[in-house]
Design an enzyme around this catalytic site. Structure first.
Site, mmCIF file in Angstrom:
data_model
loop_
_atom_site.group_PDB
_atom_site.id
_atom_site.type_symbol
_atom_site.label_atom_id
_atom_site.label_comp_id
_atom_site.label_asym_id
_atom_site.label_seq_id
_atom_site.Cartn_x
_atom_site.Cartn_y
_atom_site.Cartn_z
ATOM 1 N N ARG A 52 0.893 -1.042 0.496
ATOM 2 C CA ARG A 52 0.217 -0.154 0.019
ATOM 3 C C ARG A 52 0.972 0.996 -0.010
ATOM 4 O O ARG A 52 0.432 1.744 0.580
ATOM 5 C CB ARG A 52 -1.345 -0.075 1.311
ATOM 6 C CG ARG A 52 -1.563 -0.559 1.336
ATOM 7 C CD ARG A 52 -3.033 -1.078 0.137
ATOM 8 N NE ARG A 52 -3.484 -2.643 0.166
ATOM 9 C CZ ARG A 52 -3.010 -3.693 -0.353
ATOM 10 N NH1 ARG A 52 -2.315 -3.676 -0.766
ATOM 11 N NH2 ARG A 52 -3.562 -4.406 0.017
ATOM 12 N N SER A 76 -9.989 0.586 4.020
ATOM 13 C CA SER A 76 -9.729 0.209 4.493
ATOM 14 C C SER A 76 -8.809 1.671 5.493
ATOM 15 O O SER A 76 -8.074 2.284 4.651
ATOM 16 C CB SER A 76 -7.984 -0.541 4.673
ATOM 17 O OG SER A 76 -8.802 -1.771 4.087
ATOM 18 N N GLU A 136 -3.952 3.923 5.710
ATOM 19 C CA GLU A 136 -3.950 3.944 4.697
ATOM 20 C C GLU A 136 -4.495 5.314 3.968
ATOM 21 O O GLU A 136 -4.321 5.523 2.670
ATOM 22 C CB GLU A 136 -4.884 2.540 4.358
ATOM 23 C CG GLU A 136 -4.904 1.824 3.016
ATOM 24 C CD GLU A 136 -4.988 0.495 2.299
ATOM 25 O OE1 GLU A 136 -4.707 -0.292 3.374
ATOM 26 O OE2 GLU A 136 -6.078 0.275 1.141
#
Ligand SMILES: Cc1cc2nc3c(=O)[nH]c(=O)nc-3n(C[C@H](O)[C@H](O)[C@H](O)COP(=O)(O)OP(=O)(O)OC[C@H]3O[C@@H](n4cnc5c(N)ncnc54)[C@H](O)[C@@H]3O)c2cc1C
Length: 293
Positions: free
Chosen positions: A162, A211, A282
């Site tokens: 990520r 998320s 995130e």
């Protein structure tokens, strides 16, 4: 310049969570040349350039964004297959890319079926699911910035969990994915399986930004950790931790970005207190970090 710049675009219309204030300037380039002109125009006006894809992992400040926000459209949102390569504009949605890949009987992009973003957003986030990610399929990306335009390989983009090394002001205008031959029926069946899995575990048909936190190292994922912190259903203003999956925040009616940030801070506080873990965010926040963070 052939492309127009608008004022007053409300970002809550462009983010999947449905929050965010007004962009100082907003434009919809449809070609690489238009994008390059816009980037040069922004540099002349000392404005930062920020891209919004499908807004599915972004929190825009309620007070607005003092930047040129660009949304890639036209040629920059198309995708087409050429042999085993799928070429896509940075603004092409994952749904369009997957559709083109399936029509050309090319597999490898199935994992992205439940990621509601664009090719460029996928690069920036190194988005991933079900054991795959952008790093696994991306050959190279055309990156446009005030310093010029050029192709960068996946290795040069520093794709990790990520994360990428793309800096503010660098716009992914095009990507090339390398896929592998796979019968369309198999692709369809795999996508149906993954979509069913997703529906069984995560909130669907809710306004969220995906998320909130990255999974920390170790066996305990962020969602389970926050569930154990008794956060499911916890609400601040109009923002609520999803009763379905604790690593999602839902807009329960009239949420603001400030509500979401307050909920994120509370979740981080509880994870630190209960598990001694500093959760890493995130979702990308386009403002200054809140005080104390
Ligand atoms: C219901 C739901 C489920 C999700 N599931 C997943 C999942 O399984 N896995 C996962 O990884 N993510 C998931 N996400 C998060 C999100 O979809 C991904 O991060 C996606 O890749 C973001 O793409 P986007 O185009 O919407 O980017 P945006 O949210 O618009 O932007 C995200 C960041 O990327 C930058 N950016 C966007 N486009 C470009 C570009 N062309 N060039 C340079 N920078 C750019 C933006 O400036 C911003 O900083 C989910 C989100 C939702 C709402």
């Amino acid at each position: 310049m052939n492309v127009s710049v608008e004022e007053g675009m409300r970002l809550d219309r462009l983010t999947t969570i449905g929050t965010g204030g007004v962009a100082r300037a907003f434009s919809r380039p449809t070609t690489v040349v238009e994008l390059e002109q816009l980037v040069a125009w922004a540099a002349e006006h000392a404005l930062e350039v920020v891209v919004i894809g499908l807004g599915s992992n972004v929190l825009a400040p309620d007070e607005g964004v003092d930047a040129l926000v660009v949304h890639l459209e036209g040629e920059l949102a198309r995708a087409e297959a050429d042999g085993v390569v799928l070429r896509a504009g940075g603004g092409a949605s994952n749904a369009v890319c997957l559709h083109r890949a399936r029509a050309a009987e090319l597999g490898g992009l199935e994992f992205a079926c439940a990621i509601p973003g664009t090719a460029g957003g996928g690069v920036r986030m190194n988005a991933g699911a079900y054991g795959s990610d952008w790093a696994a399929i991306l050959a190279r990306a055309l990156v446009v910035s005030a310093e010029g335009s050029g192709w960068l390989t996946a290795a040069e983009l520093g794709l990790e969990y990520r994360r990428s090394t793309l800096r503010p002001g660098q716009v992914v205008a095009e990507v090339e994915y390398v896929l592998a031959p796979r019968p369309a029926a198999e692709i369809k069946a795999r996508v149906a399986e993954l979509v069913a899995q997703r529906k069984a575990t995560q909130p669907t048909n809710k306004r969220t930004f995906g998320s909130v936190f990255k999974n920390p190292p170790g066996d305990l994922g962020a969602g389970r950790m926050l569930e154990l912190c008794r956060l499911k259903g916890h609400r601040i203003g109009g923002a609520m931790v999803s009763p379905r999956h604790a690593n999602f925040i839902e807009n329960a009616g009239d949420a603001t970005t400030a509500d979401c940030l307050a909920l994120i801070a509370e979740a981080r506080r509880r994870a630190r207190e209960q598990f001694g873990v500093d959760l890493e965010q995130e979702v990308v926040y386009w403002g200054l970090p809140p005080e104390g963070d």
